[in-house]
Design a protein around this motif. Structure first.
Motif, mmCIF file in Angstrom:
data_model
loop_
_atom_site.group_PDB
_atom_site.id
_atom_site.type_symbol
_atom_site.label_atom_id
_atom_site.label_comp_id
_atom_site.label_asym_id
_atom_site.label_seq_id
_atom_site.Cartn_x
_atom_site.Cartn_y
_atom_site.Cartn_z
ATOM 1 N N ASN A 57 65.813 16.511 20.889
ATOM 2 C CA ASN A 57 66.779 17.574 20.629
ATOM 3 C C ASN A 57 66.541 18.807 21.493
ATOM 4 O O ASN A 57 67.307 19.774 21.447
ATOM 5 N N SER A 58 65.468 18.779 22.280
ATOM 6 C CA SER A 58 65.200 19.877 23.212
ATOM 7 C C SER A 58 64.215 19.383 24.266
ATOM 8 O O SER A 58 63.576 18.335 24.110
ATOM 9 N N GLY A 59 64.119 20.152 25.349
ATOM 10 C CA GLY A 59 63.193 19.768 26.403
ATOM 11 C C GLY A 59 63.499 20.467 27.707
ATOM 12 O O GLY A 59 64.306 21.413 27.749
ATOM 13 N N VAL A 60 62.861 19.967 28.758
ATOM 14 C CA VAL A 60 63.042 20.520 30.098
ATOM 15 C C VAL A 60 63.392 19.380 31.038
ATOM 16 O O VAL A 60 62.720 18.344 31.043
ATOM 17 N N ILE A 61 64.426 19.607 31.853
ATOM 18 C CA ILE A 61 64.852 18.591 32.813
ATOM 19 C C ILE A 61 64.491 19.056 34.213
ATOM 20 O O ILE A 61 64.908 20.145 34.637
ATOM 21 N N ASP A 62 63.717 18.242 34.900
ATOM 22 C CA ASP A 62 63.318 18.588 36.263
ATOM 23 C C ASP A 62 64.501 18.493 37.222
ATOM 24 O O ASP A 62 65.501 17.824 36.939
ATOM 25 N N PRO A 63 64.412 19.160 38.380
ATOM 26 C CA PRO A 63 65.506 19.121 39.354
ATOM 27 C C PRO A 63 65.857 17.687 39.768
ATOM 28 O O PRO A 63 64.967 16.882 40.067
ATOM 29 N N GLY A 64 67.133 17.358 39.722
ATOM 30 C CA GLY A 64 67.599 16.045 40.135
ATOM 31 C C GLY A 64 67.360 14.937 39.134
ATOM 32 O O GLY A 64 67.679 13.774 39.415
ATOM 33 N N ASN A 65 66.816 15.247 37.972
ATOM 34 C CA ASN A 65 66.523 14.226 36.962
ATOM 35 C C ASN A 65 67.540 14.241 35.827
ATOM 36 O O ASN A 65 68.356 15.156 35.706
ATOM 37 N N SER A 66 67.455 13.202 35.004
ATOM 38 C CA SER A 66 68.367 13.066 33.863
ATOM 39 C C SER A 66 67.571 12.756 32.607
ATOM 40 O O SER A 66 66.443 12.240 32.665
ATOM 41 N N VAL A 67 68.188 13.050 31.482
ATOM 42 C CA VAL A 67 67.599 12.748 30.168
ATOM 43 C C VAL A 67 68.686 12.117 29.309
ATOM 44 O O VAL A 67 69.816 12.620 29.258
ATOM 45 N N ASN A 68 68.340 10.993 28.640
ATOM 46 C CA ASN A 68 69.249 10.349 27.695
ATOM 47 C C ASN A 68 68.912 10.816 26.285
ATOM 48 O O ASN A 68 67.799 10.596 25.794
ATOM 49 N N VAL A 69 69.867 11.439 25.653
ATOM 50 C CA VAL A 69 69.690 11.943 24.295
ATOM 51 C C VAL A 69 70.368 10.977 23.329
ATOM 52 O O VAL A 69 71.564 10.692 23.457
ATOM 53 N N SER A 70 69.618 10.456 22.376
ATOM 54 C CA SER A 70 70.157 9.539 21.369
ATOM 55 C C SER A 70 70.611 10.339 20.155
ATOM 56 O O SER A 70 69.813 11.037 19.518
ATOM 57 N N VAL A 71 71.884 10.217 19.844
ATOM 58 C CA VAL A 71 72.463 10.900 18.687
ATOM 59 C C VAL A 71 72.746 9.834 17.629
ATOM 60 O O VAL A 71 73.632 8.989 17.803
ATOM 61 N N MET A 72 71.979 9.854 16.545
ATOM 62 C CA MET A 72 72.042 8.804 15.525
ATOM 63 C C MET A 72 72.767 9.307 14.286
ATOM 64 O O MET A 72 72.304 10.221 13.610
ATOM 65 N N LEU A 73 73.909 8.707 14.021
ATOM 66 C CA LEU A 73 74.710 9.030 12.839
ATOM 67 C C LEU A 73 74.192 8.232 11.652
ATOM 68 O O LEU A 73 74.080 7.008 11.712
ATOM 69 N N GLN A 74 73.897 8.917 10.565
ATOM 70 C CA GLN A 74 73.371 8.254 9.376
ATOM 71 C C GLN A 74 74.484 7.527 8.620
ATOM 72 O O GLN A 74 75.659 7.889 8.715
ATOM 73 N N PRO A 75 74.145 6.461 7.868
ATOM 74 C CA PRO A 75 75.170 5.689 7.140
ATOM 75 C C PRO A 75 75.955 6.564 6.159
ATOM 76 O O PRO A 75 75.410 7.465 5.536
ATOM 77 N N PHE A 76 77.238 6.257 6.013
ATOM 78 C CA PHE A 76 78.088 6.988 5.078
ATOM 79 C C PHE A 76 79.318 6.141 4.757
ATOM 80 O O PHE A 76 79.580 5.125 5.405
#
Length: 248
Positions: A57-76
């Motif tokens: 949910n937070s962090g630092v991305i180096d120049p030219g790099n990418s980060v994949n953030v997983s967004v998990m929806l809880q059952p409903f």
């Protein structure tokens, strides 16, 4: 003063799609790319924090790099008539040179240094055709090993049963014949005993010298018949045990 434009590249840019069914956790992926030559700090926030789990949910991305953030929806319990009002915001800022405490940087950041992008959430249920196709695929993938295992486990038993059908039939016929034989021998033994009783009474009344030999002969006959009946009973029991094992 207007906030600077977002430097991160978001994929997707405007909408996070969550595809049902929603009886289990559903995950959407948000890709963040840093095209600049500076380190970029980021945070992912939502209007419904209890409904989602975000990693990272937070962090630092180096120049030219990418980060994949997983967004998990809880059952409903999904209601197709209810539109989703959930939203996400990706907040970012250029990392100061020599940064050591990211939390401290966020606390001290000025509003004009912050950049943000907003995404809405969309819930989708698979079409009936897709459900049918997925169901057939799952059945094909997951039922095949068990069916093969079942066939392998039942093959030796069915094969042995088919091979022993002739033998079982013969044994059953033999059992019936032995039952009839035992019944006949019992009747014969009963008749012989009755005849011997008559002979004994006659011998006793007449006082014949051959009484002892007649009695010995009757005893031998009784013993012979008893031995035959016993042998047939033992044989019948052994055959019954064999049939029980074959049936198992």
């Amino acid at each position: 003063m207007a906030r600077p434009e977002q430097v991160l590249v978001l994929e997707p840019q405007h909408e996070l799609k969550f595809r049902g069914p929603f009886t289990d956790v559903v995950t959407a992926t948000l890709k963040l790319t840093n095209p600049t030559d500076r380190n970029v700090c980021f945070k992912v926030k939502t209007t419904a924090p209890r409904r989602y789990c975000v990693r990272p949910n937070s962090g630092v991305i180096d120049p030219g790099n990418s980060v994949n953030v997983s967004v998990m929806l809880q059952p409903f319990d999904y209601d197709p008539n209810e539109k989703s009002k959930h939203k996400f915001m990706v907040q970012s800022m250029l990392a100061p040179y020599g940064m050591t405490d990211m939390e401290g940087v966020w606390k001290e950041a000025k509003p004009e240094e912050l950049m943000d992008s907003k995404l809405r959430c969309a819930f989708e249920m698979p079409l009936e055709n897709d459900k049918t196709h997925e169901s057939e695929t799952n059945q094909t993938e997951y039922s095949s090993p068990s069916s093969v295992k079942s066939e392998l486990s039942t093959l030796p038993k069915s094969a042995s049963a088919s091979l022993d059908d002739g033998e079982v039939k013969k044994i059953m016929e033999e059992c019936k014949r032995l039952q009839m034989e035992v019944h006949r021998l019992r009747e014969e033994n009963k008749q012989i005993r009755e005849d011997d009783g008559l002979r004994k009474r006659k011998v006793t009344s007449l006082g014949s010298p051959h009484s002892s030999s007649a009695m010995a002969t009757s005893v031998m006959r009784d013993e012979g018949l008893s031995t035959r009946i016993l042998a047939l009973c033992v044989l019948f029991f052994v055959i019954g045990v064999i049939i029980g094992k074959l049936a198992l």
